[in-house]
Design an enzyme around this catalytic site. Structure first.
Site: not given
Ligand code: C5P
Length: 335
Positions: A261, A311
């Protein structure tokens, strides 16, 4: 003699016509908003730059935007959660619930209802874009490249100043500024805020919405997947919630599903791009020695945001650079 008088008379008539016409336009356009083009051309002398979408010389949306940007930039997904947009699609809800896999989440609609009994539910925030608005925003990431930058006054001169997670200003004013209009956080990164600062919560799970409700009232929730602050100092009339549907839009559309995400920094950047006309980015990326630490610590080998593995920092960096290349944002690289 007669000829020269005639020439003077003609010149005078032309001049009088120009003056009258200009005054007519000026007076008229001030009353008639449909003629903003003339108003802006006269008032700001940026006839060649402003296209009337906003009051800045260059706006986030331009009439002749490039296809890469227009394919992605979607103003119909609002960055903030409200009662009205809280009915998530199954797809969004399932994706969002999987982010931090919290077992047995409470009923989402009931949680949202309780939340909006504590914080304001304003469906109209930031929907004021138009030719009169030039909202300048600074998105301030936490990179050590801010140290020694002396960006403080520049950052403070923005209308909106967005900081995130543990970011302090006290003691670092010269480099990072002292004003904060919005502070982005999630329960595990929460800090106390000034009464005037807006708290922008990024919820990763239903429990995060219950946490903010509790942290502003009873203080009953003390842990999520780790112990968290049971109370925080913040003005509950100035709390906003990042919309899970917008969160998914950022991940799908802007990151094309890279990483698990988006990072807090990238989510804050997209928030700014949707509520501002001009966006400047500070404190993103490594410092000049390739270190990813925070500006307030000397742990040069830190940089948790690169290490968590959730990430895709490189991809986020590429998209951010592309946005700057296309003159959508300005990046201040620091040192
Ligand atoms: O470390 P933290 O997640 O609190 O930092 C907030 C944001 O600042 C990150 O999500 C990232 O976008 C940015 N950052 C960065 N380079 C660093 C530290 C933080 O780009 N060295």
């Amino acid at each position: 003699m007669y000829l020269s008088m005639q020439k003077n008379f003609r010149a005078f008539t032309v001049l009088a016509f120009i003056v009258t016409f200009t005054m007519f336009l000026f007076g008229f356009t001030l009353r008639d908003p449909s003629l903003y083009f003339f108003k802006y051309a006269i008032r700001k002398s940026d006839i060649f730059f402003s296209n009337g979408q906003c009051g800045c010389q260059q706006c986030m949306t331009e009439l002749e935007d490039d296809p890469w940007f227009t394919e992605r930039f979607n103003l119909s997904v609002h960055p903030l959660l409200s009662r009205r947009n809280s009915l998530l699609t199954n797809d969004t809800y399932r994706w969002w619930q999987r982010l931090q896999d919290h077992k047995d989440p409470a009923n989402f609609s009931e949680v949202v209802e309780k939340l909006f009994q504590v914080i304001p539910d304003n469906d109209n925030l930031y929907k004021d874009a138009g030719p009169e608005r030039c909202r300048t925003c600074a998105v301030v990431g936490n990179s050590g490249n801010l140290k020694g930058s002396r960006y403080g006054p520049l950052i403070d001169s923005s209308d909106v100043i967005i900081r995130m997670n543990m970011a302090p200003t006290s003691g670092f004013e010269e480099d990072v500024g002292s004003r904060t209009t919005h502070h982005v956080m999630y329960p595990e990164s929460a800090v106390d805020l000034e009464n005037t600062t807006i708290l922008l919560l990024i919820p990763f799970k239903t429990l995060d919405l219950q946490w903010i409700t509790s942290a502003l009232t009873t203080g009953s929730i003390k842990e999520t997947y780790i112990p968290v602050r049971s109370r925080i100092k913040a003005n509950k009339n100035r709390v906003l919630i990042y919309n899970p549907a917008f969160f998914k839009y950022v991940y799908d559309t802007w990151l094309e599903n890279h990483g698990r995400y988006p990072s807090t920094g990238f989510l804050s950047l997209l928030f700014a791009m949707h509520i501002c006309d001009k966006v400047s980015v500070y404190g993103f990326g490594a410092d000049r020695y390739g270190n990813w630490h925070h500006y307030w610590d000397n742990n040069y080998h830190g940089g948790e945001f690169r290490k968590t593995g959730v990430h895709d920092g490189d991809h986020e960096n590429n998209v951010t650079l592309l946005l700057a290349d296309k003159h959508k944002i300005d990046i201040f690289r620091g040192f």
